[in-house]
Design a protein around this motif. Structure first.
Motif, PDB file in Angstrom:
ATOM      1  N   VAL A   1      37.448   9.075 -23.450  1.00 31.49           N
ATOM      2  CA  VAL A   1      37.296  10.680 -23.166  1.00 31.49           C
ATOM      3  C   VAL A   1      35.668  11.039 -23.102  1.00 31.49           C
ATOM      4  N   THR A   2      34.925  10.109 -23.371  1.00 27.55           N
ATOM      5  CA  THR A   2      33.486  10.554 -23.404  1.00 27.55           C
ATOM      6  C   THR A   2      33.080  10.811 -21.959  1.00 27.55           C
ATOM      7  N   PRO A   3      32.413  11.719 -21.477  1.00 29.98           N
ATOM      8  CA  PRO A   3      31.926  11.958 -20.116  1.00 29.98           C
ATOM      9  C   PRO A   3      30.790  11.339 -19.616  1.00 29.98           C
TER      10      PRO A   3
ATOM     11  N   LYS B   1      27.247  10.184 -18.800  1.00 33.04           N
ATOM     12  CA  LYS B   1      25.918  10.744 -19.064  1.00 33.04           C
ATOM     13  C   LYS B   1      24.774  10.366 -18.067  1.00 33.04           C
ATOM     14  N   ASP B   2      24.732   9.076 -18.171  1.00 25.52           N
ATOM     15  CA  ASP B   2      23.371   8.659 -17.205  1.00 25.52           C
ATOM     16  C   ASP B   2      23.830   7.815 -15.736  1.00 25.52           C
ATOM     17  N   ASP B   3      24.829   7.420 -15.776  1.00 23.13           N
ATOM     18  CA  ASP B   3      25.331   6.435 -14.552  1.00 23.13           C
ATOM     19  C   ASP B   3      26.868   6.672 -14.502  1.00 23.13           C
ATOM     20  N   THR B   4      27.233   6.947 -13.384  1.00 22.19           N
ATOM     21  CA  THR B   4      28.598   7.268 -12.735  1.00 22.19           C
ATOM     22  C   THR B   4      29.507   6.153 -13.216  1.00 22.19           C
ATOM     23  N   LYS B   5      28.911   4.970 -13.354  1.00 31.08           N
ATOM     24  CA  LYS B   5      29.975   3.533 -13.634  1.00 31.08           C
ATOM     25  C   LYS B   5      30.182   3.667 -14.990  1.00 31.08           C
ATOM     26  N   GLU B   6      29.734   4.664 -15.821  1.00 32.90           N
ATOM     27  CA  GLU B   6      30.171   4.703 -17.153  1.00 32.90           C
ATOM     28  C   GLU B   6      31.765   5.348 -17.000  1.00 32.90           C
ATOM     29  N   ALA B   7      32.117   6.134 -16.133  1.00 32.68           N
ATOM     30  CA  ALA B   7      33.318   6.742 -15.768  1.00 32.68           C
ATOM     31  C   ALA B   7      34.233   5.441 -15.657  1.00 32.68           C
ATOM     32  N   GLN B   8      33.846   4.382 -14.964  1.00 34.93           N
ATOM     33  CA  GLN B   8      34.506   3.014 -14.619  1.00 34.93           C
ATOM     34  C   GLN B   8      35.086   2.572 -15.984  1.00 34.93           C
ATOM     35  N   ALA B   9      34.081   2.258 -17.124  1.00 32.48           N
ATOM     36  CA  ALA B   9      34.523   1.975 -18.228  1.00 32.48           C
ATOM     37  C   ALA B   9      35.431   2.831 -18.856  1.00 32.48           C
ATOM     38  N   ALA B  10      35.457   3.903 -18.723  1.00 30.33           N
ATOM     39  CA  ALA B  10      36.388   5.072 -19.236  1.00 30.33           C
ATOM     40  C   ALA B  10      37.790   4.916 -18.773  1.00 30.33           C
ATOM     41  N   GLY B  11      37.650   4.431 -17.302  1.00 30.58           N
ATOM     42  CA  GLY B  11      39.065   4.387 -16.718  1.00 30.58           C
ATOM     43  C   GLY B  11      39.719   3.107 -17.267  1.00 30.58           C
ATOM     44  N   VAL B  12      38.927   1.943 -17.296  1.00 30.92           N
ATOM     45  CA  VAL B  12      39.509   0.914 -17.848  1.00 30.92           C
ATOM     46  C   VAL B  12      40.170   1.141 -19.278  1.00 30.92           C
TER      47      VAL B  12
ATOM     48  N   TRP C   1      42.983  11.553 -11.939  1.00 29.81           N
ATOM     49  CA  TRP C   1      44.162  10.903 -11.062  1.00 29.81           C
ATOM     50  C   TRP C   1      44.790   9.501 -11.980  1.00 29.81           C
ATOM     51  N   GLU C   2      44.113   8.803 -12.540  1.00 25.58           N
ATOM     52  CA  GLU C   2      44.459   7.714 -13.184  1.00 25.58           C
ATOM     53  C   GLU C   2      45.561   8.178 -14.480  1.00 25.58           C
ATOM     54  N   CYS C   3      45.188   9.563 -14.962  1.00 23.81           N
ATOM     55  CA  CYS C   3      45.857  10.056 -16.100  1.00 23.81           C
ATOM     56  C   CYS C   3      46.907  10.526 -15.676  1.00 23.81           C
ATOM     57  N   ALA C   4      47.077  11.201 -14.494  1.00 26.49           N
ATOM     58  CA  ALA C   4      48.230  11.652 -13.780  1.00 26.49           C
ATOM     59  C   ALA C   4      49.204  10.650 -13.641  1.00 26.49           C
ATOM     60  N   ASP C   5      48.746   9.341 -13.201  1.00 23.34           N
ATOM     61  CA  ASP C   5      49.638   8.319 -13.070  1.00 23.34           C
ATOM     62  C   ASP C   5      50.295   7.568 -14.470  1.00 23.34           C
TER      63      ASP C   5
ATOM     64  N   ARG D   1      45.788  13.527 -22.117  1.00 20.63           N
ATOM     65  CA  ARG D   1      45.644  15.182 -22.224  1.00 20.63           C
ATOM     66  C   ARG D   1      44.136  15.643 -22.370  1.00 20.63           C
ATOM     67  N   GLN D   2      43.417  14.794 -23.008  1.00 19.25           N
ATOM     68  CA  GLN D   2      41.832  15.345 -23.023  1.00 19.25           C
ATOM     69  C   GLN D   2      41.256  15.351 -21.566  1.00 19.25           C
ATOM     70  N   VAL D   3      41.631  14.106 -20.991  1.00 17.26           N
ATOM     71  CA  VAL D   3      40.832  14.209 -19.607  1.00 17.26           C
ATOM     72  C   VAL D   3      41.289  15.216 -18.683  1.00 17.26           C
ATOM     73  N   LEU D   4      42.414  15.300 -18.518  1.00 21.30           N
ATOM     74  CA  LEU D   4      43.194  16.129 -17.600  1.00 21.30           C
ATOM     75  C   LEU D   4      42.708  17.483 -17.954  1.00 21.30           C
ATOM     76  N   THR D   5      42.815  17.975 -19.282  1.00 20.86           N
ATOM     77  CA  THR D   5      42.211  19.282 -19.626  1.00 20.86           C
ATOM     78  C   THR D   5      40.653  19.738 -19.628  1.00 20.86           C
ATOM     79  N   SER D   6      39.853  18.709 -19.700  1.00 21.87           N
ATOM     80  CA  SER D   6      38.653  18.644 -19.948  1.00 21.87           C
ATOM     81  C   SER D   6      37.934  19.085 -18.817  1.00 21.87           C
ATOM     82  N   PRO D   7      37.016  20.328 -18.359  1.00 22.60           N
ATOM     83  CA  PRO D   7      36.228  20.617 -17.230  1.00 22.60           C
ATOM     84  C   PRO D   7      35.160  19.405 -17.194  1.00 22.60           C
ATOM     85  N   ASP D   8      35.082  18.503 -17.887  1.00 20.46           N
ATOM     86  CA  ASP D   8      34.096  17.476 -17.896  1.00 20.46           C
ATOM     87  C   ASP D   8      34.472  16.511 -16.927  1.00 20.46           C
ATOM     88  N   TRP D   9      35.797  16.289 -17.001  1.00 25.44           N
ATOM     89  CA  TRP D   9      36.389  15.223 -15.898  1.00 25.44           C
ATOM     90  C   TRP D   9      37.014  15.842 -14.792  1.00 25.44           C
ATOM     91  N   ASP D  10      36.786  17.230 -14.278  1.00 26.25           N
ATOM     92  CA  ASP D  10      37.405  17.734 -13.131  1.00 26.25           C
ATOM     93  C   ASP D  10      36.867  17.089 -11.965  1.00 26.25           C
TER      94      ASP D  10
END
Length: 221
Positions: free
Chosen positions: A137-139, A141-152, A185-189, A170-179
């Motif tokens: 759930v941590t958005p 900060k410095d590198d978009t690849k950080e989102a890849q780690a969050a996805g795993v 999409w991963e969370c929806a799945d 719930r946090q990822v789907l409802t937080s504007p930080d992840w819009d």
């Protein structure tokens, strides 16, 4: 003074190259022949030595001061072998979920997912799930690849299941930080699998998943 003068004219002693990853417990990994890393020696290395190699590899990206010869094959093979060692490296992998390097977080989340599939998280399972939530759930900060780690981390949570997985979804789907991030999409799945709802058949699966969460605010798992 002499050192400064030599540096100005480019005559300073060149830095000695460091071979990465390395471990003092496995000197035969890098033979003197210059032919590259000897991957065969990893098969019989201890789990502690293998984790040292992974740590050295990840940490080498955090320090630009070293002149390194880096071989990613060593780290990948070390992780493959660690995955066959059952619960031996569970605590180590859990600690690396908070590593400064996103590649370490991603690799260890992936390892944990594999161990979870084999029910090899032991008595740290609940604590690991909580740490995965923090990572998931941590958005970035410095590198978009950080989102890849969050996805795993999300995928690892989907293997573990339970209230922690729902909390992260719930946090990822409802937080504007992840819009507009792929992790929604991963969370929806994941949510579709957990609830047997046909979100993924909709034109906008994320919107459908968000609507379901809004209509079911108390659902924990």
């Amino acid at each position: 003074m002499l050192r400064r003068i030599l540096d100005m004219f480019g005559t300073a002693t060149p830095k000695e190259r460091r071979f990465v990853p390395s471990s003092p417990d496995l000197p035969e990994l890098w033979p003197d022949s210059g032919t590259g890393a000897n991957l065969d020696v990893l098969d019989t290395a201890s789990t502690t030595t293998l984790t040292q190699l992974c740590d050295d590899y990840w940490n080498s990206f955090l320090d630009d001061g070293d002149s390194v010869v880096r071989d990613s094959r060593v780290q990948r093979r070390a992780m493959e072998i660690i995955a066959t060692r059952g619960t031996e490296a569970v605590s180590w992998a859990r600690q690396r979920l908070a590593h400064d390097g996103y590649d370490a977080r991603e690799d260890c989340a992936s390892l944990i997912a594999e161990l979870a599939e084999n029910d090899e998280l032991g008595n740290e399972k609940a604590a690991i799930a909580r740490d995965l939530v923090t990572l998931a759930v941590t958005p970035p900060k410095d590198d978009t690849k950080e989102a890849q780690a969050a996805g795993v981390a999300l995928r690892a949570l989907s293997v573990i299941g339970g209230t922690e997985c729902m909390a992260a979804v719930r946090q990822v789907l409802t937080s504007p930080d992840w819009d507009d991030d792929e992790n929604q999409w991963e969370c929806a799945d994941i949510l579709a699998t957990m609830t047997s709802e046909p979100f993924m058949d909709a034109e906008d699966a994320v919107a459908e998943a968000k609507a379901w969460l809004n209509a079911n605010p108390q659902t924990e798992a």
